[in-house]
Design a protein around this motif. Structure first.
Motif, PDB file in Angstrom:
ATOM      1  N   ILE A   1       0.842  -1.207   0.000  1.00  0.00           N
ATOM      2  CA  ILE A   1       0.000   0.000   0.000  1.00  0.00           C
ATOM      3  C   ILE A   1       0.873   1.252   0.000  1.00  0.00           C
ATOM      4  O   ILE A   1       0.599   2.209  -0.732  1.00  0.00           O
ATOM      5  CB  ILE A   1      -0.970  -0.011   1.200  1.00  0.00           C
ATOM      6  CG1 ILE A   1      -2.041  -1.083   0.997  1.00  0.00           C
ATOM      7  CG2 ILE A   1      -1.607   1.367   1.402  1.00  0.00           C
ATOM      8  CD1 ILE A   1      -2.916  -1.332   2.210  1.00  0.00           C
ATOM      9  N   GLU A   2       1.936   1.241   0.801  1.00  0.00           N
ATOM     10  CA  GLU A   2       2.840   2.399   0.837  1.00  0.00           C
ATOM     11  C   GLU A   2       3.491   2.612  -0.530  1.00  0.00           C
ATOM     12  O   GLU A   2       3.603   3.755  -0.994  1.00  0.00           O
ATOM     13  CB  GLU A   2       3.899   2.198   1.920  1.00  0.00           C
ATOM     14  CG  GLU A   2       3.337   2.321   3.320  1.00  0.00           C
ATOM     15  CD  GLU A   2       4.312   1.901   4.407  1.00  0.00           C
ATOM     16  OE1 GLU A   2       5.500   1.639   4.108  1.00  0.00           O
ATOM     17  OE2 GLU A   2       3.884   1.831   5.571  1.00  0.00           O
ATOM     18  N   ASN A   3       3.893   1.535  -1.180  1.00  0.00           N
ATOM     19  CA  ASN A   3       4.475   1.655  -2.524  1.00  0.00           C
ATOM     20  C   ASN A   3       3.455   2.198  -3.512  1.00  0.00           C
ATOM     21  O   ASN A   3       3.787   3.023  -4.374  1.00  0.00           O
ATOM     22  CB  ASN A   3       4.993   0.297  -3.004  1.00  0.00           C
ATOM     23  CG  ASN A   3       6.227  -0.156  -2.262  1.00  0.00           C
ATOM     24  OD1 ASN A   3       6.946   0.653  -1.682  1.00  0.00           O
ATOM     25  ND2 ASN A   3       6.476  -1.449  -2.271  1.00  0.00           N
ATOM     26  N   LEU A   4       2.225   1.758  -3.387  1.00  0.00           N
ATOM     27  CA  LEU A   4       1.148   2.230  -4.253  1.00  0.00           C
ATOM     28  C   LEU A   4       0.933   3.733  -4.061  1.00  0.00           C
ATOM     29  O   LEU A   4       0.824   4.487  -5.033  1.00  0.00           O
ATOM     30  CB  LEU A   4      -0.116   1.446  -3.914  1.00  0.00           C
ATOM     31  CG  LEU A   4      -1.342   1.584  -4.770  1.00  0.00           C
ATOM     32  CD1 LEU A   4      -1.085   1.088  -6.178  1.00  0.00           C
ATOM     33  CD2 LEU A   4      -2.495   0.806  -4.156  1.00  0.00           C
ATOM     34  N   GLU A   5       0.914   4.170  -2.811  1.00  0.00           N
ATOM     35  CA  GLU A   5       0.722   5.595  -2.518  1.00  0.00           C
ATOM     36  C   GLU A   5       1.886   6.431  -3.045  1.00  0.00           C
ATOM     37  O   GLU A   5       1.674   7.513  -3.607  1.00  0.00           O
ATOM     38  CB  GLU A   5       0.531   5.798  -1.016  1.00  0.00           C
ATOM     39  CG  GLU A   5      -0.790   5.251  -0.513  1.00  0.00           C
ATOM     40  CD  GLU A   5      -0.925   5.247   0.993  1.00  0.00           C
ATOM     41  OE1 GLU A   5       0.088   5.475   1.698  1.00  0.00           O
ATOM     42  OE2 GLU A   5      -2.050   5.004   1.474  1.00  0.00           O
ATOM     43  N   GLU A   6       3.103   5.928  -2.864  1.00  0.00           N
ATOM     44  CA  GLU A   6       4.274   6.646  -3.380  1.00  0.00           C
ATOM     45  C   GLU A   6       4.208   6.764  -4.903  1.00  0.00           C
ATOM     46  O   GLU A   6       4.551   7.803  -5.467  1.00  0.00           O
ATOM     47  CB  GLU A   6       5.561   5.938  -2.956  1.00  0.00           C
ATOM     48  CG  GLU A   6       5.895   6.115  -1.492  1.00  0.00           C
ATOM     49  CD  GLU A   6       7.118   5.307  -1.073  1.00  0.00           C
ATOM     50  OE1 GLU A   6       7.939   4.942  -1.946  1.00  0.00           O
ATOM     51  OE2 GLU A   6       7.253   5.052   0.129  1.00  0.00           O
TER      52      GLU A   6
ATOM     53  N   ARG B   1      -0.927  -4.211 -10.810  1.00  0.00           N
ATOM     54  CA  ARG B   1      -0.403  -5.467 -10.260  1.00  0.00           C
ATOM     55  C   ARG B   1      -0.333  -5.405  -8.734  1.00  0.00           C
ATOM     56  O   ARG B   1      -0.619  -6.394  -8.045  1.00  0.00           O
ATOM     57  CB  ARG B   1       0.967  -5.788 -10.851  1.00  0.00           C
ATOM     58  CG  ARG B   1       0.913  -6.163 -12.324  1.00  0.00           C
ATOM     59  CD  ARG B   1       2.230  -6.713 -12.832  1.00  0.00           C
ATOM     60  NE  ARG B   1       3.331  -5.758 -12.743  1.00  0.00           N
ATOM     61  CZ  ARG B   1       3.653  -4.867 -13.679  1.00  0.00           C
ATOM     62  NH1 ARG B   1       2.958  -4.799 -14.797  1.00  0.00           N
ATOM     63  NH2 ARG B   1       4.685  -4.053 -13.500  1.00  0.00           N
ATOM     64  N   ARG B   2       0.019  -4.240  -8.199  1.00  0.00           N
ATOM     65  CA  ARG B   2       0.060  -4.076  -6.735  1.00  0.00           C
ATOM     66  C   ARG B   2      -1.333  -4.272  -6.142  1.00  0.00           C
ATOM     67  O   ARG B   2      -1.490  -4.935  -5.116  1.00  0.00           O
ATOM     68  CB  ARG B   2       0.588  -2.687  -6.370  1.00  0.00           C
ATOM     69  CG  ARG B   2       2.072  -2.522  -6.544  1.00  0.00           C
ATOM     70  CD  ARG B   2       2.517  -1.110  -6.182  1.00  0.00           C
ATOM     71  NE  ARG B   2       3.960  -1.004  -6.200  1.00  0.00           N
ATOM     72  CZ  ARG B   2       4.621  -0.069  -6.875  1.00  0.00           C
ATOM     73  NH1 ARG B   2       3.972   0.865  -7.561  1.00  0.00           N
ATOM     74  NH2 ARG B   2       5.937  -0.038  -6.850  1.00  0.00           N
ATOM     75  N   GLU B   3      -2.337  -3.682  -6.780  1.00  0.00           N
ATOM     76  CA  GLU B   3      -3.708  -3.810  -6.273  1.00  0.00           C
ATOM     77  C   GLU B   3      -4.162  -5.264  -6.314  1.00  0.00           C
ATOM     78  O   GLU B   3      -4.808  -5.746  -5.374  1.00  0.00           O
ATOM     79  CB  GLU B   3      -4.648  -2.913  -7.080  1.00  0.00           C
ATOM     80  CG  GLU B   3      -4.422  -1.437  -6.794  1.00  0.00           C
ATOM     81  CD  GLU B   3      -5.096  -0.501  -7.786  1.00  0.00           C
ATOM     82  OE1 GLU B   3      -5.695  -0.981  -8.773  1.00  0.00           O
ATOM     83  OE2 GLU B   3      -5.024   0.722  -7.575  1.00  0.00           O
ATOM     84  N   GLU B   4      -3.818  -5.979  -7.380  1.00  0.00           N
ATOM     85  CA  GLU B   4      -4.157  -7.400  -7.473  1.00  0.00           C
ATOM     86  C   GLU B   4      -3.437  -8.186  -6.383  1.00  0.00           C
ATOM     87  O   GLU B   4      -4.008  -9.090  -5.766  1.00  0.00           O
ATOM     88  CB  GLU B   4      -3.795  -7.950  -8.851  1.00  0.00           C
ATOM     89  CG  GLU B   4      -4.655  -7.398  -9.966  1.00  0.00           C
ATOM     90  CD  GLU B   4      -4.119  -7.711 -11.358  1.00  0.00           C
ATOM     91  OE1 GLU B   4      -3.064  -8.370 -11.489  1.00  0.00           O
ATOM     92  OE2 GLU B   4      -4.766  -7.294 -12.336  1.00  0.00           O
TER      93      GLU B   4
END
Length: 74
Positions: free
Chosen positions: A22-27, A51-54
């Motif tokens: 989640i932190e990587n997604l936000e960044e 891919r992160r969300e999946e």
């Protein structure tokens, strides 16, 4: 001799992995605001975020399974 399969902390490990993802997604969302990114770079970030969300969905399902396994065997 092989180590016994210690799954007692799997839920915590998975929760930590979800939080990191989640932190990587936000960044990445913040990075997308950078006007100097090319459209190709933005597209790459969008694909990686998908891919992160999946991955997050999969890990959350695994957390539910692990939690259920831990509480059904006690």
């Amino acid at each position: 001799m092989a180590k016994p399969d210690d799954r007692s902390d799997n839920v915590e490990k998975l929760q930590s992995m979800v939080q990191n993802t989640i932190e990587n997604l936000e960044e990445a969302h913040e990075t997308m605001q950078n006007q100097s990114l090319s459209s190709e770079q933005k597209q790459n970030i969008k694909e990686k975020n998908k891919r992160r969300e999946e991955s997050i969905r999969g890990m959350r399902n695994e957390i539910k399974d692990e939690y259920a396994d831990q509480h059904s065997s006690h």
